[in-house]
Design a protein around this motif. Structure first.
Motif, short mmCIF file in Angstrom:
data_model
loop_
_atom_site.label_atom_id
_atom_site.label_comp_id
_atom_site.label_asym_id
_atom_site.label_seq_id
_atom_site.Cartn_x
_atom_site.Cartn_y
_atom_site.Cartn_z
N MET A 228 -6.80 12.03 40.70
CA MET A 228 -7.59 11.03 41.07
C MET A 228 -8.39 11.47 42.50
SD MET A 228 -6.49 7.58 39.46
CE MET A 228 -7.63 6.82 39.66
N GLY A 229 -9.29 11.07 43.02
CA GLY A 229 -10.03 11.50 44.13
C GLY A 229 -10.96 10.25 44.66
N TRP A 230 -11.10 10.35 45.82
CA TRP A 230 -12.12 9.27 46.52
C TRP A 230 -13.27 10.37 47.19
CZ3 TRP A 230 -12.12 4.43 46.26
CH2 TRP A 230 -10.76 3.70 46.11
N PHE A 231 -14.50 9.89 46.89
CA PHE A 231 -15.54 10.48 47.44
C PHE A 231 -16.30 9.25 48.34
CE2 PHE A 231 -15.72 14.84 45.58
CZ PHE A 231 -14.78 14.69 44.72
N ARG A 232 -17.31 9.73 49.10
CA ARG A 232 -18.14 8.70 49.62
C ARG A 232 -19.63 9.36 49.78
NH1 ARG A 232 -15.40 8.90 55.91
NH2 ARG A 232 -16.38 11.06 56.44
N GLN A 233 -20.47 8.45 50.02
CA GLN A 233 -21.62 8.54 50.09
C GLN A 233 -22.78 7.73 51.20
OE1 GLN A 233 -24.03 9.06 46.29
NE2 GLN A 233 -25.71 10.37 47.27
N ALA A 234 -23.01 8.38 52.02
CA ALA A 234 -23.76 7.43 53.17
C ALA A 234 -25.22 7.58 52.92
CB ALA A 234 -23.52 8.10 54.49
N PRO A 235 -25.84 6.70 53.21
CA PRO A 235 -27.46 6.57 52.97
C PRO A 235 -28.26 7.99 53.44
CG PRO A 235 -26.83 4.43 53.98
CD PRO A 235 -25.54 5.58 54.13
N GLY A 236 -28.83 8.46 52.36
CA GLY A 236 -29.64 9.65 52.77
C GLY A 236 -28.92 11.10 52.79
N LYS A 237 -27.56 10.84 52.36
CA LYS A 237 -26.64 11.89 52.52
C LYS A 237 -25.93 12.49 50.90
CE LYS A 237 -25.04 11.69 57.17
NZ LYS A 237 -23.95 11.73 58.05
N GLU A 238 -25.52 13.36 50.71
CA GLU A 238 -25.07 13.76 49.33
C GLU A 238 -23.71 13.19 49.16
OE1 GLU A 238 -27.25 18.01 48.52
OE2 GLU A 238 -25.31 17.86 48.65
N ARG A 239 -23.07 12.93 48.21
CA ARG A 239 -21.75 12.70 47.97
C ARG A 239 -20.89 13.60 48.48
NH1 ARG A 239 -20.41 9.53 42.48
NH2 ARG A 239 -22.15 8.56 43.33
N GLU A 240 -19.81 13.11 49.37
CA GLU A 240 -18.86 14.14 49.97
C GLU A 240 -17.46 13.82 49.62
OE1 GLU A 240 -19.13 14.38 54.13
OE2 GLU A 240 -18.47 12.24 54.27
N ASP B 254 -18.31 17.52 40.75
CA ASP B 254 -18.82 17.59 39.32
C ASP B 254 -17.55 18.07 38.50
OD1 ASP B 254 -21.92 19.57 40.22
OD2 ASP B 254 -21.42 17.34 39.84
N GLU B 255 -16.42 18.31 39.17
CA GLU B 255 -15.20 18.67 38.50
C GLU B 255 -14.49 17.21 37.80
OE1 GLU B 255 -12.75 21.36 40.18
OE2 GLU B 255 -14.35 22.80 39.87
N TYR B 256 -15.05 16.17 38.54
CA TYR B 256 -14.62 14.85 38.13
C TYR B 256 -15.30 14.13 36.99
CZ TYR B 256 -11.27 15.12 41.95
OH TYR B 256 -10.01 15.51 42.85
N VAL B 257 -14.84 13.66 36.03
CA VAL B 257 -15.67 13.04 34.63
C VAL B 257 -15.92 11.72 35.03
CG1 VAL B 257 -15.51 12.73 32.17
CG2 VAL B 257 -14.46 15.06 33.21
N TYR B 258 -14.98 10.84 35.21
CA TYR B 258 -15.00 9.40 35.37
C TYR B 258 -15.51 8.85 36.75
CZ TYR B 258 -13.53 9.83 30.60
OH TYR B 258 -13.18 10.38 29.20
N TRP B 259 -15.96 7.88 36.89
CA TRP B 259 -16.32 7.53 38.18
C TRP B 259 -16.31 5.92 38.25
CZ3 TRP B 259 -17.09 10.43 42.56
CH2 TRP B 259 -17.17 11.81 42.51
N GLY B 260 -15.91 5.21 39.33
CA GLY B 260 -15.93 3.96 39.56
C GLY B 260 -17.42 3.48 40.01
N GLN B 261 -17.47 2.29 40.00
CA GLN B 261 -18.89 1.73 40.79
C GLN B 261 -19.09 1.81 42.14
OE1 GLN B 261 -16.22 0.00 39.98
NE2 GLN B 261 -16.15 -1.75 41.70
N VAL C 297 -20.52 4.22 50.79
CA VAL C 297 -20.02 3.77 49.48
C VAL C 297 -19.06 4.73 49.20
CG1 VAL C 297 -20.59 3.19 47.11
CG2 VAL C 297 -22.34 2.68 49.05
N TYR C 298 -17.75 4.07 48.88
CA TYR C 298 -16.75 5.07 48.67
C TYR C 298 -16.40 4.82 47.09
CZ TYR C 298 -15.41 5.91 53.28
OH TYR C 298 -15.34 6.46 54.73
N TYR C 299 -16.46 6.08 46.37
CA TYR C 299 -16.22 6.15 44.82
C TYR C 299 -15.02 6.74 44.48
CZ TYR C 299 -21.02 5.33 44.86
OH TYR C 299 -22.45 5.04 45.06
N CYS C 300 -14.16 6.00 43.64
CA CYS C 300 -13.21 6.61 42.90
C CYS C 300 -13.38 7.59 41.60
CB CYS C 300 -12.12 5.45 42.53
SG CYS C 300 -10.91 5.97 41.55
N ALA C 301 -12.66 8.78 41.72
CA ALA C 301 -13.05 9.52 40.52
C ALA C 301 -11.74 10.09 39.81
CB ALA C 301 -13.99 10.78 41.01
#
Length: 125
Positions: free
Chosen positions: A34-46, A110-117, A94-98
């Motif tokens: 499981m991982g955490w990603f984040r996406q700021a306005p105008g930026k790609e998810r990292e 792209d290697e994570y299949v399921y994502w939180g809201q 915005v922080y996403y769980c994957a």
């Protein structure tokens, strides 16, 4: 199918701390990461951090959060936590769980299949 529910986001001053949680339900048996990603306005998810479920707790962190963020897990509850300390303005996102059904703690979204809201984290000056 796996469902992910995040919680713990909010508004915090720079230098403060927040703890995010992500509870997984559904097909969560066996080993997975499981991982955490984040996406700021105008930026790609990292990528932020990731951890594998299993006897050996491998972790991986983005360079930008090393030494400040800690990812951990509660296997019994299928829950992953992200303790965020010494928060900076640039951590606002915005922080996403994957979730991925593999023990590899990948940094690639792209290697994570399921994502939180997603849960909003805002760091103010």
């Amino acid at each position: 199918q796996v469902q992910l529910v995040e919680s713990g986001g909010g508004l915090v001053q720079a230098g403060g701390s927040l703890r995010l949680s992500c509870a997984a339900s559904g097909r969560t048996s066996g080993s997975y990461a499981m991982g955490w990603f984040r996406q700021a306005p105008g930026k790609e998810r990292e990528f932020v951090a990731a951890i594998r479920r299993g006897i050996i707790s491998n972790t991986n962190y983005a360079e930008s959060v090393k030494g400040r963020f800690i990812i951990s897990r509660d296997n019994a509850k299928n829950t992953v936590f992200l303790q965020m300390n010494s928060l900076k303005l640039e951590d606002t996102a915005v922080y996403y769980c994957a979730f991925r059904s593999s023990v590899v703690v990948s940094t690639i979204a792209d290697e994570y299949v399921y994502w939180g809201q997603g849960t909003q984290v805002t760091v103010s000056s």
